[in-house]
Write a protein that holds these residues in place. Structure first.
Motif, PDB file in Angstrom:
ATOM      1  N   ALA A  21      57.113  61.405  80.711  1.00  0.00           N
ATOM      2  CA  ALA A  21      58.710  61.069  80.811  1.00  0.00           C
ATOM      3  C   ALA A  21      58.979  61.281  82.510  1.00  0.00           C
ATOM      4  N   ILE A  22      59.948  60.462  83.046  1.00  0.00           N
ATOM      5  CA  ILE A  22      59.978  60.354  84.230  1.00  0.00           C
ATOM      6  C   ILE A  22      61.403  59.786  84.496  1.00  0.00           C
ATOM      7  N   ALA A  23      62.252  60.361  85.652  1.00  0.00           N
ATOM      8  CA  ALA A  23      63.496  60.051  85.862  1.00  0.00           C
ATOM      9  C   ALA A  23      63.643  58.360  86.249  1.00  0.00           C
ATOM     10  N   ARG A  24      64.531  57.887  85.757  1.00  0.00           N
ATOM     11  CA  ARG A  24      64.306  56.358  86.235  1.00  0.00           C
ATOM     12  C   ARG A  24      64.499  56.216  87.671  1.00  0.00           C
ATOM     13  N   GLU A  25      65.350  56.872  88.345  1.00  0.00           N
ATOM     14  CA  GLU A  25      65.492  56.700  89.776  1.00  0.00           C
ATOM     15  C   GLU A  25      64.256  56.704  90.473  1.00  0.00           C
ATOM     16  N   VAL A  26      63.438  57.729  90.131  1.00  0.00           N
ATOM     17  CA  VAL A  26      61.871  57.831  90.640  1.00  0.00           C
ATOM     18  C   VAL A  26      61.148  56.613  90.365  1.00  0.00           C
ATOM     19  N   LEU A  27      61.257  56.283  89.094  1.00  0.00           N
ATOM     20  CA  LEU A  27      60.308  55.206  88.722  1.00  0.00           C
ATOM     21  C   LEU A  27      60.658  54.012  89.466  1.00  0.00           C
ATOM     22  N   GLU A  28      61.865  53.499  89.551  1.00  0.00           N
ATOM     23  CA  GLU A  28      62.363  52.372  90.084  1.00  0.00           C
ATOM     24  C   GLU A  28      62.019  52.216  91.952  1.00  0.00           C
ATOM     25  N   GLN A  29      62.076  53.750  92.471  1.00  0.00           N
ATOM     26  CA  GLN A  29      61.658  53.755  93.871  1.00  0.00           C
ATOM     27  C   GLN A  29      60.173  53.594  94.026  1.00  0.00           C
TER      28      GLN A  29
END
Length: 310
Positions: free
Chosen positions: A157-165
């Protein structure tokens, strides 16, 4: 937080049914405002789409996305793009989770965010391998279930903003293997921290070994070898060499353990058959891994020579 569970699937309908029904019955948590399940069908030919459409009323959290067969990297990227959650959970379509699965990920993420003061982390749940199709969650945790991978999409599980970065998945990985670990290398370089979350348990079902599976297992090893070099070309480091077994040590190791290839999928066949008949398919699979690893490492080395990377 609102969670988007992203599940790529390809011809896995029987176990996908169990996977989705388990996700329909998740416990709540103060940190979890809601969730959706984004299933990306990767061109299945086993009736997956028709079944999902027929059972849409029973699967209230499920959203279906369809694509031509393009591999799990492309499917996961489509699922992320279609999802509405500020947190993304990745699981595979052959994973059956417990009722506290999403609540556990949410609690661990919320705690880490509060403690660190940012969202630069991801939670990594427990994956228990099982061949029990009727009741996958009956399986006990075993030593061989332990994983030392940094980022594997079987249960994270990961925050979307971190994944997109980090840039999502590289769709150059069109065959089996490494697309998740390659994304993990980019996350590592960004300083994203792994948070173990053993309470988020998923039971990974795969059928017990049958001798008829061996040609397909060999094919998978050959595909992993090709994708391993895609990984290495992007990250030509000692660490990645070790991960994909692209070293002289691994070549020597599997040659020694297979007696230079004398222990192979053909010579071991009588022993494997004997173990399978005695309900020791798990042990048979562990023994078969010896020649499979040799096949994979030799294929990797051969492909590297063709590409001038050896």
């Amino acid at each position: 937080m609102f969670i988007s569970v992203v599940i790529p699937t390809y011809n896995r309908l029987p176990i996908l049914e169990k996977c989705l029904r388990a996700l329909e019955h998740q416990q709540g948590h103060a940190a979890l405002s809601g969730y959706e399940v984004v299933v990306v069908d990767d061109g299945s030919t086993d009736g997956t789409v028709a079944w999902l459409e027929a059972h849409a009323a029973e699967l209230a959290h499920v959203r279906l996305i369809c694509q031509d067969h393009g591999g799990p990297a492309e499917a996961r990227n489509r699922g992320v793009a279609a999802g509405q959650g500020d947190v993304v959970v990745f699981i595979d379509s052959d994973l059956v989770v417990t009722r506290s699965f999403l609540a556990s990920h949410a609690a661990a993420l919320a705690h880490s965010w509060s403690e660190r003061g940012d969202r630069r982390c991801f939670t990594y749940g427990a994956v228990i391998n099982t061949a029990d199709f009727e009741d996958p969650t009956r399986e006990r945790h075993k030593l061989r279930d332990l994983s030392w991978a940094y980022f594997a999409t079987g249960n994270v599980a990961i925050a979307r903003e971190v994944l997109e970065q980090a840039g999502l998945f590289d769709t150059g990985f069109r065959l089996y293997g490494w697309e998740d670990l390659e994304l993990g290398e980019r996350l590592r370089r960004l300083g994203v921290r792994l948070v173990r979350c053993p309470e988020a348990v998923g039971y990974h079902w795969h059928p017990a070994l049958r001798l008829e599976q061996i040609p397909d297992l060999i094919r998978v090893e050959q595909e992993r070898a090709r994708m391993g070099l895609v990984f290495f070309r992007k990250h030509p480091t000692r660490r990645v060499r070790l991960i994909i077994q692209f070293t002289w040590f691994h070549r020597l190791l599997w040659e020694l353990l297979t007696l230079g290839g004398l222990l192979n999928e053909r010579s071991l066949r009588p022993l494997l058959a004997w173990l399978i008949r005695r309900d020791r398919a798990a042990l048979a699979m562990e023994i078969l891994r010896l020649p499979l690893n040799r096949i994979g490492v030799r294929a990797l080395q051969a492909q590297a020579r063709r590409e001038g990377l050896a």
